[in-house]
Scaffold this active site. Structure first.
Site, PDB file in Angstrom:
ATOM      1  N   SER A  49       1.149  -1.133  -0.061  1.00  0.00           N
ATOM      2  CA  SER A  49      -0.054  -0.350  -0.242  1.00  0.00           C
ATOM      3  C   SER A  49       0.637   1.144   0.153  1.00  0.00           C
ATOM      4  CB  SER A  49      -1.244  -0.129   1.298  1.00  0.00           C
ATOM      5  OG  SER A  49      -1.474  -1.216   1.219  1.00  0.00           O
ATOM      6  N   SER A  50       1.964   1.544   0.651  1.00  0.00           N
ATOM      7  CA  SER A  50       2.864   1.975   1.273  1.00  0.00           C
ATOM      8  C   SER A  50       3.567   3.032  -0.252  1.00  0.00           C
ATOM      9  CB  SER A  50       3.777   2.081   2.012  1.00  0.00           C
ATOM     10  OG  SER A  50       3.092   1.763   3.246  1.00  0.00           O
ATOM     11  N   TYR A 139      -1.585 -11.122   3.892  1.00  0.00           N
ATOM     12  CA  TYR A 139      -1.582  -9.751   3.945  1.00  0.00           C
ATOM     13  C   TYR A 139      -3.276  -9.165   4.728  1.00  0.00           C
ATOM     14  CZ  TYR A 139      -1.072  -4.357   3.479  1.00  0.00           C
ATOM     15  OH  TYR A 139      -1.018  -3.132   3.706  1.00  0.00           O
ATOM     16  N   LYS A 167       0.886 -10.708   7.697  1.00  0.00           N
ATOM     17  CA  LYS A 167       0.754  -8.939   7.793  1.00  0.00           C
ATOM     18  C   LYS A 167      -0.420  -8.370   8.047  1.00  0.00           C
ATOM     19  CE  LYS A 167       2.396  -5.067   5.872  1.00  0.00           C
ATOM     20  NZ  LYS A 167       0.955  -4.114   6.136  1.00  0.00           N
ATOM     21  N   SER A 169      -3.449  -6.015   9.539  1.00  0.00           N
ATOM     22  CA  SER A 169      -3.065  -4.703   9.535  1.00  0.00           C
ATOM     23  C   SER A 169      -4.879  -4.246   9.680  1.00  0.00           C
ATOM     24  CB  SER A 169      -3.133  -3.829   8.108  1.00  0.00           C
ATOM     25  OG  SER A 169      -1.541  -4.200   7.967  1.00  0.00           O
ATOM     26  N   GLY A 192       0.634  -4.388  11.664  1.00  0.00           N
ATOM     27  CA  GLY A 192       0.518  -3.616  10.622  1.00  0.00           C
ATOM     28  C   GLY A 192       0.104  -1.905  11.638  1.00  0.00           C
ATOM     29  N   ASP A 194       0.801   0.986  12.509  1.00  0.00           N
ATOM     30  CA  ASP A 194       2.191   1.951  12.886  1.00  0.00           C
ATOM     31  C   ASP A 194       1.548   2.433  14.788  1.00  0.00           C
ATOM     32  OD1 ASP A 194       2.720   1.282  10.712  1.00  0.00           O
ATOM     33  OD2 ASP A 194       3.832   3.702  10.068  1.00  0.00           O
ATOM     34  N   GLU A 195       0.310   2.923  15.096  1.00  0.00           N
ATOM     35  CA  GLU A 195       0.495   3.578  16.044  1.00  0.00           C
ATOM     36  C   GLU A 195      -0.215   2.926  17.446  1.00  0.00           C
ATOM     37  OE1 GLU A 195      -2.225   6.029  12.529  1.00  0.00           O
ATOM     38  OE2 GLU A 195      -1.389   3.960  13.005  1.00  0.00           O
ATOM     39  N   GLY A 211       3.564   1.934   7.133  1.00  0.00           N
ATOM     40  CA  GLY A 211       4.016   2.854   6.336  1.00  0.00           C
ATOM     41  C   GLY A 211       4.518   4.247   7.011  1.00  0.00           C
TER      42      GLY A 211
END
Length: 304
Positions: A49-50, A139, A167, A169, A192, A194-195, A211
């Site tokens: 995606s990134s 994913y 993975k 997310s 996945g 990041d926060e 990302g």
């Protein structure tokens, strides 16, 4: 069984690198790969995606992966996302990735039409069959793909010996615990979102693919190292600073990746902008870029 240790740690999701005219830039791709190699990350997740994969042709995605592999010279674990919205192109990318010697391939489920679980399994197994000597990572990103991994679907996919991990997310960190329980001790689950990286680690994640990692790898590596030593208060403090940086970057008019690419340019790594229809930066976004860059610098100095 795959060597799980090569999937432990920090894996920046690799950004698409463009020339100023919007075409794929081999030179800038190699420069970003070398930049991240120099930061000491464990590996790279290429073509996801990134990496703006849904806006690129099969040939463009091959060029990107070829240049990443050339730049890192076998020094990083490389996971290549190969999914397209049709099986034939996905298999083409899978075969190409295996020919380059990637460590693993990964794939989201088909998007737009919501296939039944057996249809998703067939899609993934067809892709995996095109790279028969390469690890396969599912994913799971239901908020964008429109379908979610389930325990029965994972159980079906586990019959494929090349399926070594997920993975993940999805937003519930509980999912990480479920995939780890189902897969067992040698099963790879990468956080996945990041926060919530620290939360994912606490639920059993092997490492993280994110990302925003590439724009502040030092901070994610710090969280991971602190978690490994058991210093949870400091790890949580770094995670909270990461979240505040992400909130700041998301405050711009331009796309988040446009903001992060502008920050990387300030660091001396110019990889171009984003590809339409993603919105590029506008002049009023520059204070956001400057503030976010300053926040990253301050956090790195704070936790050095």
């Amino acid at each position: 069984m795959s060597d799980i240790q090569k999937y432990e740690g920090i894996f920046p999701a690799f950004y698409a690198c463009y020339e100023d005219d919007g075409s794929i830039s081999p030179a800038r791709t190699r420069a970003l790969a070398k930049y991240l190699l120099g930061k000491g990350v464990k590996g790279l997740y290429v073509g996801g995606s990134s990496g703006e994969c849904i806006y690129q042709s099969v040939d463009e995605r091959k060029i990107i992966l070829e240049n990443v592999m050339d730049a890192v010279g076998g020094k990083l674990t490389i996971i290549a996302h190969v999914a397209c919205n049709n099986t034939a192109d996905s298999q083409d990318l899978a075969r190409h990735a295996e020919s380059l010697g990637v460590d693993a391939i990964a794939a989201i489920p088909p998007i737009y039409f919501h296939l039944p679980p057996y249809g998703i399994a067939q899609y993934w197994n067809d892709i995996s069959a095109a790279a028969p000597h390469t690890d396969f990572i599912i994913y799971n990103i239901p908020q964008l793909a429109g379908v979610a991994l389930s325990i029965p679907l994972l159980q079906e996919m586990r019959q494929n010996p090349r399926v070594i991990g997920v993975k993940n997310s999805s937003m519930p960190t509980q999912d990480i615990q479920m995939w780890k329980d189902e897969g067992g001790a040698g099963f790879v689950v990468m956080n996945g979102p990041d926060e919530q990286f620290i939360s994912g680690l606490a639920m059993g994640a092997t490492g993280g693919i994110g990302g925003t990692y590439a724009v502040m790898p030092e901070l994610f590596q710090k969280v991971y190292a602190l978690y490994q030593t058991g210093d949870m208060p400091t790890a949580a403090a770094v995670q909270n600073d990461i979240c505040r940086i992400i909130y700041k970057m998301c405050a711009a008019h331009g796309n988040l990746y446009a903001v992060m690419k502008a920050i990387l340019k300030k660091r001396g790594c110019d990889i171009g902008s984003v590809r339409k229809p993603l919105p590029a930066l506008i002049d009023s976004d520059m204070p956001v870029v400057d503030e976010a860059a300053a926040m990253i610098d301050a956090a790195i100095s704070k936790y050095r």
